[in-house]
Design a protein around this motif. Structure first.
Motif, mmCIF file in Angstrom:
data_model
loop_
_atom_site.group_PDB
_atom_site.id
_atom_site.type_symbol
_atom_site.label_atom_id
_atom_site.label_comp_id
_atom_site.label_asym_id
_atom_site.label_seq_id
_atom_site.Cartn_x
_atom_site.Cartn_y
_atom_site.Cartn_z
ATOM 1 N N LEU A 1 27.831 2.672 37.550
ATOM 2 C CA LEU A 1 27.041 3.471 38.495
ATOM 3 C C LEU A 1 25.724 2.793 38.856
ATOM 4 O O LEU A 1 25.267 2.906 39.993
ATOM 5 C CB LEU A 1 26.796 4.870 37.948
ATOM 6 N N LYS A 2 25.123 2.092 37.907
ATOM 7 C CA LYS A 2 23.901 1.342 38.231
ATOM 8 C C LYS A 2 24.205 0.276 39.274
ATOM 9 O O LYS A 2 23.461 0.086 40.230
ATOM 10 C CB LYS A 2 23.305 0.701 36.979
ATOM 11 N N VAL B 1 23.338 -1.490 51.146
ATOM 12 C CA VAL B 1 24.007 -1.025 52.371
ATOM 13 C C VAL B 1 23.031 -0.194 53.205
ATOM 14 O O VAL B 1 22.941 -0.347 54.422
ATOM 15 C CB VAL B 1 25.282 -0.216 52.037
ATOM 16 N N GLU B 2 22.271 0.667 52.535
ATOM 17 C CA GLU B 2 21.284 1.493 53.241
ATOM 18 C C GLU B 2 20.235 0.619 53.932
ATOM 19 O O GLU B 2 19.827 0.895 55.057
ATOM 20 C CB GLU B 2 20.611 2.449 52.250
ATOM 21 N N HIS B 3 19.838 -0.460 53.275
ATOM 22 C CA HIS B 3 18.876 -1.402 53.868
ATOM 23 C C HIS B 3 19.455 -2.017 55.149
ATOM 24 O O HIS B 3 18.767 -2.112 56.164
ATOM 25 C CB HIS B 3 18.514 -2.495 52.858
ATOM 26 N N HIS B 4 20.731 -2.432 55.107
ATOM 27 C CA HIS B 4 21.376 -3.006 56.297
ATOM 28 C C HIS B 4 21.457 -1.985 57.427
ATOM 29 O O HIS B 4 21.234 -2.328 58.590
ATOM 30 C CB HIS B 4 22.773 -3.524 55.962
ATOM 31 N N VAL B 5 21.772 -0.757 57.082
ATOM 32 C CA VAL B 5 21.862 0.291 58.099
ATOM 33 C C VAL B 5 20.486 0.547 58.710
ATOM 34 O O VAL B 5 20.343 0.657 59.927
ATOM 35 C CB VAL B 5 22.468 1.589 57.517
ATOM 36 N N CYS C 1 24.693 0.488 47.027
ATOM 37 C CA CYS C 1 24.423 1.552 47.999
ATOM 38 C C CYS C 1 23.048 1.349 48.644
ATOM 39 O O CYS C 1 22.890 1.505 49.848
ATOM 40 C CB CYS C 1 24.513 2.908 47.306
ATOM 41 N N GLU C 2 22.050 0.969 47.841
ATOM 42 C CA GLU C 2 20.712 0.684 48.377
ATOM 43 C C GLU C 2 20.754 -0.491 49.337
ATOM 44 O O GLU C 2 20.080 -0.478 50.379
ATOM 45 C CB GLU C 2 19.732 0.403 47.236
ATOM 46 N N LEU D 1 29.650 6.281 50.791
ATOM 47 C CA LEU D 1 29.139 5.678 49.556
ATOM 48 C C LEU D 1 28.195 6.621 48.824
ATOM 49 O O LEU D 1 28.229 6.717 47.596
ATOM 50 C CB LEU D 1 28.395 4.366 49.865
ATOM 51 N N LYS D 2 27.361 7.320 49.581
ATOM 52 C CA LYS D 2 26.429 8.268 48.955
ATOM 53 C C LYS D 2 27.204 9.398 48.269
ATOM 54 O O LYS D 2 26.864 9.803 47.156
ATOM 55 C CB LYS D 2 25.449 8.820 49.995
ATOM 56 N N ARG D 3 28.240 9.908 48.954
ATOM 57 C CA ARG D 3 29.059 10.959 48.342
ATOM 58 C C ARG D 3 29.769 10.440 47.102
ATOM 59 O O ARG D 3 29.847 11.124 46.082
ATOM 60 C CB ARG D 3 30.062 11.523 49.359
ATOM 61 N N TYR D 4 30.286 9.226 47.180
ATOM 62 C CA TYR D 4 30.962 8.593 46.051
ATOM 63 C C TYR D 4 30.000 8.460 44.867
ATOM 64 O O TYR D 4 30.356 8.763 43.720
ATOM 65 C CB TYR D 4 31.480 7.216 46.493
ATOM 66 N N THR D 5 28.771 8.045 45.151
ATOM 67 C CA THR D 5 27.769 7.885 44.098
ATOM 68 C C THR D 5 27.426 9.235 43.473
ATOM 69 O O THR D 5 27.300 9.342 42.249
ATOM 70 C CB THR D 5 26.491 7.217 44.660
ATOM 71 N N GLU D 6 27.283 10.264 44.312
ATOM 72 C CA GLU D 6 26.992 11.602 43.788
ATOM 73 C C GLU D 6 28.122 12.100 42.880
ATOM 74 O O GLU D 6 27.866 12.680 41.820
ATOM 75 C CB GLU D 6 26.761 12.582 44.935
#
Length: 195
Positions: free
Chosen positions: A172-173, A182-186, A179-180, A140-145
């Motif tokens: 993108l927003k 998902v990062e919180h869950h991780v 993405c944030e 997801l981070k790569r996709y966002t970049e």
């Protein structure tokens, strides 16, 4: 006579309801458990996003499971280091636990510990999911970049007032917010890595 029957029905209902509510009343109970069992309950409750009380009640309130553990119980070795840990549990769960412990002459602590041990396969399953979540987060981070790079090109080539650029910006927003999350869950699941 009908009025009298309604009164009796109401009294019976109130008695059943109050008994049911007393069963759900929370009490504190202390058990001597291995640190592994204590950690397993804590980590799994956090991973599943539920309260320890709910998980504890679910595991220990399984009457058939407790009876099965009590029947198979051979030795509750005192050689493992155990720690006293107080939990908030429902009165019904505690009464059920004490009843099974008494009926099968099995230590309460053993029933609790072996009940928690039955959670370990679920914990292992959650650990595997956590690893997959981390992999998807990286993707997801790569996709966002990549999306940010495409958005920058769209702004240069189309302009910041262009409807396509504006839709891409909105997208993108939204993706960034996801993405944030998902990062919180991780991050929330990091405890499971060390268990």
């Amino acid at each position: 006579m009908k009025k009298h029957g309604n009164t009796i029905a109401k009294v019976e209902f109130l008695q059943r309801s109050s008994a049911n509510l007393r069963g759900k009343q929370s009490v504190r109970a202390t058990f001597k458990l291995t640190e592994r069992s204590i950690a397993a309950l804590s980590v799994l409750a956090g991973q599943l996003g539920i309260k320890q009380k709910s998980l504890f009640d679910h595991v220990v309130d399984d009457d058939e499971g407790l009876k099965m553990i009590a029947r198979q119980f051979e030795n509750f070795s005192g050689s493992s280091r155990r720690v006293a840990k107080t939990y908030v549990i429902s009165r019904k769960t505690l009464e059920n636990l004490e009843q099974v412990a008494s009926r099968y002459n099995t230590p309460r602590d053993a029933l609790v510990e072996f009940s928690i041990e039955r959670l370990l396969p679920l914990l292992e399953e959650e650990r595997k999911k956590h690893e997959k979540r981390k992999m998807f987060l990286d993707k997801l981070k790569r996709y966002t970049e990549e999306g940010i790079g495409m958005l920058e090109r769209a702004e240069k080539e189309l302009g910041e007032d262009d409807p396509v650029f504006l839709e891409m910006l909105k997208m993108l927003k939204y993706v960034g917010g996801c993405c944030e999350a998902v990062e919180h869950h991780v991050e929330k699941g990091r405890k499971i890595e060390n268990f």
